[in-house]
Design an enzyme around this catalytic site. Structure first.
Site, PDB file in Angstrom:
ATOM      1  N   PHE A 149       0.807  -1.230   0.000  1.00 62.50           N
ATOM      2  CA  PHE A 149       0.000   0.000   0.000  1.00 62.50           C
ATOM      3  C   PHE A 149       0.837   1.276   0.000  1.00 62.50           C
ATOM      4  CE2 PHE A 149      -2.094  -3.367   2.553  1.00 62.50           C
ATOM      5  CZ  PHE A 149      -3.065  -3.712   1.630  1.00 62.50           C
ATOM      6  N   ILE A 196     -10.840  -3.661 -17.739  1.00 62.17           N
ATOM      7  CA  ILE A 196     -10.654  -4.512 -16.561  1.00 62.17           C
ATOM      8  C   ILE A 196     -10.077  -5.857 -17.000  1.00 62.17           C
ATOM      9  CG2 ILE A 196     -11.905  -5.809 -14.791  1.00 62.17           C
ATOM     10  CD1 ILE A 196     -11.585  -2.917 -14.023  1.00 62.17           C
ATOM     11  N   PRO A 217     -12.191  -9.412 -13.503  1.00 59.87           N
ATOM     12  CA  PRO A 217     -13.205  -8.821 -12.620  1.00 59.87           C
ATOM     13  C   PRO A 217     -13.110  -9.302 -11.175  1.00 59.87           C
ATOM     14  CG  PRO A 217     -14.211 -10.292 -14.245  1.00 59.87           C
ATOM     15  CD  PRO A 217     -12.775 -10.148 -14.631  1.00 59.87           C
ATOM     16  N   GLY A 257      -5.482   0.046  -7.996  1.00 63.17           N
ATOM     17  CA  GLY A 257      -5.197  -0.203  -6.585  1.00 63.17           C
ATOM     18  C   GLY A 257      -5.673   0.912  -5.679  1.00 63.17           C
ATOM     19  N   GLU A 258      -5.504   2.142  -6.134  1.00 62.27           N
ATOM     20  CA  GLU A 258      -5.662   3.259  -5.208  1.00 62.27           C
ATOM     21  C   GLU A 258      -6.976   4.010  -5.344  1.00 62.27           C
ATOM     22  OE1 GLU A 258      -1.611   5.010  -4.183  1.00 62.27           O
ATOM     23  OE2 GLU A 258      -1.225   3.978  -6.052  1.00 62.27           O
TER      24      GLU A 258
HETATM   25 MO1  MOS Z   1       0.451   2.913  -3.505  1.00 60.87          MO
HETATM   26  S1  MOS Z   1       0.687   4.567  -2.253  1.00 60.87           S
HETATM   27  O1  MOS Z   1       1.920   2.013  -3.330  1.00 60.87           O
HETATM   28  O2  MOS Z   1      -0.980   2.142  -2.655  1.00 60.87           O
END
Ligand code: MOS
Length: 750
Positions: free
Chosen positions: A255, A642, A645, A716-717
């Site tokens: 993260f 995507i 899914p 991811g973010e």
């Molecule tokens: Mo990113 S800040 O490596 O979730």
């Protein structure tokens, strides 16, 4: 309810259609069977175990350091302090050089100076972890304290203007005097928002297993930046980079937090000095003291609008805490640069130096908390205008990027709102606060925009090997932190090479492989794909001549063929072509391979490239206790094509859960007298648990971005962005109270 996906329209006829299928993670069985070896699990002969002793003051010098009792404790192999540590260079700070990885560029245990409460002052190696922990408890230190800068609000007076925010100008002004525009606006909102520090709480603790063999260094690390760690460690210890190998096949969550911190560097130095391999696993408290997270901010959002909602002025400014020895300014002003049309915009941020552990990237650094302020302010504006908040967003949708003027490569935000609103039942909402009640629970709903940039990182290179049996291996020093890299990249490569998914394997997690890029900024999928596409082209250029004059491919140019059905075929003559096995058998070769670097990420220079989403929250707020429960959540996303899914839904849901923590519970408490983190444990730092998380619906439009590598955006973010605002806006709808400071704990609602 994940949407059922049609196969993307970019599929070639006859392709295997691996992309878009909800394939379970290929690393799943190894993990559930306990076969997957994480950094702290690699068996090594003669291992010692490390414990790091931390300073208990924020700033000053060690006056004395007594390690005699520790050195003579049972099982102790070696105790290292600044007095006997080998001399080595400080880490190069991440982003200062192409492959730098340092989270801070302070020298590590090279002198008596102390820069934050928690800084390492000793590392103890022992035969067992328990012996190391006990011996570490015997280290005695005294200090000469110096005044420290610890109070964010006080230090704002000493703020500095950074040279750049992640390479972008810290201040952007468009359209003239925004304050003058605000003064004459028909309707205004002008608010200050405060967000706290956060710590990373990945399930896997930061860990490394270090082995020296002469001048050759091997580090089994839990990292999201293999290649950068390799280069930086070579610099620190003056090694030939070819003698530094980093392996990280499995990472239990990162993260943004799993970069190069002091624990790996100290373990490496202590291992060399003691001539023993070393395992270092931070305790949960150690993660809080020795690795950083998200930093605190104070943000101003001011909006000026005409009665129809169109914006005459948009201001997003403020301060983020940082240290003088890192460069992670929490880019909370980035969303406002790209989201909404306004006649005049002023977007600027400054930094405030605090004597604390270097902060770092943490899941959508900047965007997650920047969208809290911006999207909460828009909700307040919508109410003043008596407009539905989604209708307000429709009226301020820009035609081009509002600050750069560049065209959007792909933007379907309003469609995400429409689809999300339908699925969530937004039209049943009463905008009047406190209009829904269930016993002592007040119910409310809120909405907010999610956004995250498209990033693709330079420096990656993929090797593809096709074997005589027609199977393929793609090799790249990339990262699998649980998000599905190994699976989705095999899916992409399978379709791209025209092979069934089962015949393609993705190898990653080892610097002996061709260079990967860091897994950060949600950039890895696009970065790998760009390298795979480039290498595939080179492979075809090799395969056609290899097929020889008797092949049906003879005379065809690479531009005249497509890859499908396990081989190469003429695009305009479907019957003309042959399988990889046939080509390799005729050539009497076991395999054919190519390795080509990805082209530089120029696409983001010409276009404004971002992902978008609409986050919908329903909350229940207890009218007696102020307790908040998120009872329903739906995220509707526009995130390009995507790949899978199943892994995508998991990524988006996971980030939304982090957003629930951001909104309601997470806060690193720094004692403003000592700079000591007061809640360094999962008992006191509250991440959401299962009972805090409702069923989360995620949906998306599977529209490939025509400019992005493979049509793909990182996912991811974006899931965390907008969540805190959607929840805060829902809390307002439930209670009539607007809370401007995260986390929204019950004391703020009473
Ligand atoms: Mo990113 S800040 O490596 O979730």
């Amino acid at each position: 309810m994940s949407t059922t996906l049609e196969p993307p329209d970019t599929q070639k006829p006859g392709a295997s259609h691996a992309v878009g299928r909800p394939i379970s993670r290929v690393d799943g069985p190894a993990k559930v069977e306990g076969q997957a070896q994480f950094a702290a699990e690699v068996p090594v002969q003669g291992l010692t175990y490390a414990t790091i002793v931390s300073s208990t003051i924020a700033r000053g010098r060690l006056a004395s350091l007594d390690v005699t009792a520790a050195q003579t404790a049972p099982g102790v192999v070696y105790v290292m302090t600044h007095e006997n540590a080998p001399r080595f260079q400080p880490p190069a700070l991440i982003r200062t050089q192409p492959r730098a990885a340092g989270a801070s560029d302070l020298p590590i245990m090279q002198d008596a100076s102390i820069h934050w409460n928690g800084e390492p002052i000793a590392i103890v190696l022992a035969e067992t972890q328990e012996q190391a922990d006990y011996a570490a408890s015997l280290v005695r230190a005294t200090y000469e304290e110096e005044p420290a800068s610890l109070v964010f609000d006080d230090e704002i007076a000493n703020a500095r203007h950074p040279e750049s925010i992640l390479g972008e100008p810290p201040t952007i002004e468009v359209g003239g005097d925004v304050e003058a525009a605000l003064r004459v606006a028909a309707v205004t909102v002008d608010r200050t928002y405060v967000t706290p520090r956060h710590n990373h709480c990945a399930i896997e603790l930061h860990a490394a297993t270090v082995v020296w063999d002469g001048d050759a260094l091997t580090v089994h690390d839990a990292t999201q930046m293999l290649g950068n760690t390799q280069w930086t460690l070579a610099q620190i210890f003056g090694l030939d980079e070819r003698n530094v190998r980093i392996l990280s096949p499995f990472v239990g969550g990162a993260f943004g937090g799993k970069g190069l911190w002091s624990h790996q560097i100290l373990a490496i130095a202590a291992s060399r000095a003691s001539d023993r391999p070393v395992r270092v696993v931070l305790s949960r408290e150690g993660v809080f003291r020795l690795t950083g997270g998200r930093t605190t901010t104070e943000q101003r959002v001011a909006l000026g609008a005409r009665p129809d909602g169109t914006l005459t002025a948009l201001v997003h400014t403020g301060h983020a805490a940082m240290t003088s020895h890192n460069n992670c300014p929490e880019q909370f002003t980035f969303p406002a640069r790209h989201l909404y049309a306004a006649d005049a915009l002023r977007i600027a941020q400054d930094v405030v130096d605090i004597d604390m552990i270097a902060n770092t990237f943490m899941r959508a650094p900047g965007e997650s908390i920047g969208t809290f302020a911006l999207e909460a302010a828009l909700d307040e504006l919508a109410e003043k205008l008596a407009l539905d908040p989604i209708e307000l967003r429709r009226r301020i949708e820009p035609v081009v990027d509002p600050t750069s003027g560049k065209p959007f490569s792909s933007r379907h935000l309003l469609e995400a709102y429409r689809r999300g609103a339908d699925a969530f039942g937004w039209d049943r909402r009463d905008p009047k606060p406190r209009s829904r009640r269930d016993g002592e629970w007040l119910l409310g709903t809120g909405v907010a925009t999610a956004t995250y940039p498209y990033y693709r990182m330079p420096g990656g290179s993929a090797q593809i090997v096709i074997s005589a049996d027609g199977s393929a291996v793609v090799r790249m020093a990339s990262h699998e932190m649980g998000m599905g890299t190994a699976t989705v990249q095999a899916q992409f490569a399978a379709d791209h090479l025209g092979l069934p998914f089962e015949r393609v394997r993705f190898e990653y997690g080892d610097t002996n492989l061709p260079a990967g890029t860091p897994a950060g900024g949600s950039s890895q999928s696009a970065s790998i794909i760009a390298a795979v596409v480039a290498t595939t082209t080179a492979l075809v250029e090799r395969l056609i001549p290899l097929a020889g004059p008797s092949s049906p491919l003879a005379g065809l140019q690479p531009s005249e063929v497509e890859l499908r059905d396990g081989g190469i075929y003429a695009t305009t003559d479907p019957g003309r072509g042959e399988r990889y096995e046939t080509i390799l058998a005729r050539a009497e070769q076991d395999e054919v391979s190519a390795e080509v670097p990805a082209p530089g990420p120029g696409e983001a220079q010409q276009f404004s490239m971002h992902s978008y989403g609409a986050q919908f929250a329903e909350v229940r707020v207890n009218a007696v206790t102020g307790e908040v429960r998120v009872s329903r959540f739906l995220g509707s996303f526009d995130v390009g094509r995507i790949l899978n899914p199943k892994t995508a839904a998991s990524q988006l849901r996971g980030a939304i859960i982090m957003g629930i923590g951001l909104a309601l519970t997470e806060e690193t408490l720094l004692d403003e007298r000592s700079g000591r983190i007061m809640n360094p444990s999962l008992a006191e730092y509250h991440v959401p648990v299962h009972l805090d998380v409702p069923h989360i619906d995620v949906m998306w439009r599977d529209v490939p971005d025509p400019i992005a590598a493979g049509g793909v955006h990182g996912i991811g973010e974006i899931g965390i962005t907008g969540v805190a605002a959607a929840i805060a806006n829902a809390i307002y709808n439930a209670t009539g109270k607007r809370i401007y400071e995260l986390p929204i704990t019950l004391d703020k609602l009473l």
